[in-house]
Enzyme design. Structure first.
Site, PDB file in Angstrom:
ATOM      1  N   CYS A   1       5.308   0.024   7.322  1.00 45.51           N
ATOM      2  CA  CYS A   1       5.020   1.151   6.435  1.00 45.51           C
ATOM      3  C   CYS A   1       6.304   1.505   5.683  1.00 45.51           C
ATOM      4  O   CYS A   1       7.382   1.571   6.297  1.00 45.51           O
ATOM      5  CB  CYS A   1       4.559   2.342   7.284  1.00 45.51           C
ATOM      6  SG  CYS A   1       4.243   3.840   6.329  1.00 45.51           S
TER       7      CYS A   1
ATOM      8  N   GLY B   1       0.843  -1.196   0.000  1.00 46.08           N
ATOM      9  CA  GLY B   1       0.000   0.000   0.000  1.00 46.08           C
ATOM     10  C   GLY B   1       0.873   1.238   0.000  1.00 46.08           C
ATOM     11  O   GLY B   1       1.957   1.242   0.592  1.00 46.08           O
TER      12      GLY B   1
ATOM     13  N   HIS C   1      -4.962   1.894   7.060  1.00 52.10           N
ATOM     14  CA  HIS C   1      -3.587   2.402   7.191  1.00 52.10           C
ATOM     15  C   HIS C   1      -3.343   3.525   6.174  1.00 52.10           C
ATOM     16  O   HIS C   1      -2.811   4.587   6.510  1.00 52.10           O
ATOM     17  CB  HIS C   1      -2.608   1.236   6.990  1.00 52.10           C
ATOM     18  CG  HIS C   1      -1.167   1.614   7.019  1.00 52.10           C
ATOM     19  ND1 HIS C   1      -0.307   1.211   8.020  1.00 52.10           N
ATOM     20  CD2 HIS C   1      -0.409   2.357   6.165  1.00 52.10           C
ATOM     21  CE1 HIS C   1       0.892   1.697   7.784  1.00 52.10           C
ATOM     22  NE2 HIS C   1       0.868   2.383   6.659  1.00 52.10           N
ATOM     23  N   GLU C   2      -3.732   3.278   4.920  1.00 51.93           N
ATOM     24  CA  GLU C   2      -3.466   4.263   3.852  1.00 51.93           C
ATOM     25  C   GLU C   2      -4.354   5.500   3.994  1.00 51.93           C
ATOM     26  O   GLU C   2      -3.890   6.623   3.750  1.00 51.93           O
ATOM     27  CB  GLU C   2      -3.636   3.621   2.470  1.00 51.93           C
ATOM     28  CG  GLU C   2      -2.693   2.460   2.180  1.00 51.93           C
ATOM     29  CD  GLU C   2      -1.221   2.769   2.425  1.00 51.93           C
ATOM     30  OE1 GLU C   2      -0.814   3.935   2.272  1.00 51.93           O
ATOM     31  OE2 GLU C   2      -0.480   1.843   2.808  1.00 51.93           O
TER      32      GLU C   2
HETATM   33  C1  Y12 Z   1      -1.094  -4.279   6.522  1.00 50.60           C
HETATM   34  C2  Y12 Z   1      -0.267  -3.450   7.226  1.00 50.60           C
HETATM   35  C3  Y12 Z   1       0.224  -2.296   6.655  1.00 50.60           C
HETATM   36  C4  Y12 Z   1      -0.162  -1.954   5.395  1.00 50.60           C
HETATM   37  C5  Y12 Z   1       0.335  -0.678   4.790  1.00 50.60           C
HETATM   38  C6  Y12 Z   1       1.302  -0.862   3.681  1.00 50.60           C
HETATM   39  N1  Y12 Z   1       2.590  -1.202   4.178  1.00 50.60           N
HETATM   40  C7  Y12 Z   1       3.594  -1.616   3.379  1.00 50.60           C
HETATM   41  O1  Y12 Z   1       3.401  -1.753   2.198  1.00 50.60           O
HETATM   42  C8  Y12 Z   1       4.875  -1.899   4.020  1.00 50.60           C
HETATM   43  C9  Y12 Z   1       5.922  -2.264   3.322  1.00 50.60           C
HETATM   44  C10 Y12 Z   1       7.252  -2.521   3.866  1.00 50.60           C
HETATM   45  C11 Y12 Z   1       8.196  -3.061   3.017  1.00 50.60           C
HETATM   46  C12 Y12 Z   1       9.492  -3.315   3.467  1.00 50.60           C
HETATM   47  O2  Y12 Z   1      10.426  -3.877   2.634  1.00 50.60           O
HETATM   48  C13 Y12 Z   1      11.343  -3.072   1.988  1.00 50.60           C
HETATM   49  O3  Y12 Z   1      11.411  -1.895   2.216  1.00 50.60           O
HETATM   50  C14 Y12 Z   1      12.185  -3.743   0.989  1.00 50.60           C
HETATM   51  C15 Y12 Z   1       9.821  -3.055   4.769  1.00 50.60           C
HETATM   52  O4  Y12 Z   1      11.100  -3.470   5.180  1.00 50.60           O
HETATM   53  C16 Y12 Z   1      12.057  -2.584   5.512  1.00 50.60           C
HETATM   54  O5  Y12 Z   1      11.811  -1.432   5.624  1.00 50.60           O
HETATM   55  C17 Y12 Z   1      13.395  -3.149   5.759  1.00 50.60           C
HETATM   56  C18 Y12 Z   1       8.884  -2.507   5.611  1.00 50.60           C
HETATM   57  C19 Y12 Z   1       7.595  -2.231   5.160  1.00 50.60           C
HETATM   58  C20 Y12 Z   1      -0.973  -2.783   4.707  1.00 50.60           C
HETATM   59  C21 Y12 Z   1      -1.463  -3.939   5.270  1.00 50.60           C
HETATM   60 CO    CO Z   2       2.195   3.644   5.581  1.00 51.07          CO
END
Ligand code: Y12
Ligand code: CO
Length: 174
Positions: free
Chosen positions: A95, A45, A137-138
């Protein structure tokens, strides 16, 4: 359009996003550029404010039952408003704007959301599970709210300490 993720503690993330009035090519370009960035960074997201645009636009791409993200499941929401909510659920959220940090957050289990698509057509979506959590969240991002703002005082303190340490380590490793 070249975009970068805005990360905490950048003040931009506290900004309230403005309603989209013009469903034009600039909006389409922004959405088209947000998608590859979200995929490259392993996100599910992303809100426009996370790439520096204080406009009420967000994208979601929830993995399927085989844990694969396909463009068929891409949801774009413009001017979203939650119109009903039910139940309670806890999920360990992360996030892209708060890298490396995950915390249990309580959300509504089911939500109904009214929004517009990139052409300005009005839509309604009833969601549960991970999609419902991601929507909440978004949508919070559009009001300048981060998941870490929902932590208790002591958990927030612990986060600030750990996050500061992580930023320092990152800076020193460069
Ligand atoms: C459930 C909970 C939260 C959401 C909101 C959207 N969140 C994300 O898309 C989070 C992504 C994320 C990805 C990561 O990986 C990289 O950055 C490669 C991450 O890891 C690091 O920062 C090391 C952390 C978060 C939707 C549904
Ligand atoms: Co976020």
């Amino acid at each position: 359009m070249k975009l970068n993720i805005v990360t905490y503690p950048d003040k931009k993330l506290k900004q309230k996003s403005a309603k989209v009035e013009n469903f034009d090519t600039r909006l389409a370009e922004l959405l088209d550029s947000m998608y590859p960035l979200m995929m490259e960074t392993n996100g599910i997201g992303l809100a426009a404010i996370q790439v520096g645009y204080a406009t009420q636009a967000l994208i979601l791409n929830i993995p399927d039952k085989d844990d694969i993200q396909t463009i068929d499941n891409l949801v774009e929401m413009i001017n979203p408003v939650i119109t009903s909510k039910k139940g309670e659920t806890v999920y360990q959220e992360g996030c892209l704007s708060v890298p490396t940090f995950y915390e249990d957050i309580t959300r509504f289990e089911e939500v109904s959301v009214n929004f517009q698509d990139r052409q300005g057509n009005t839509k309604t979506l009833e969601a549960n599970g991970l999609l419902a959590i991601a929507i909440q969240h978004e949508i919070d991002h559009l009001s300048g709210v981060l998941f870490i703002d929902k932590l208790s005082y002591s958990r927030r303190k612990k986060f600030e300490k750990e996050y500061k340490k992580m930023l320092k380590e990152k800076k020193n490793s460069k």
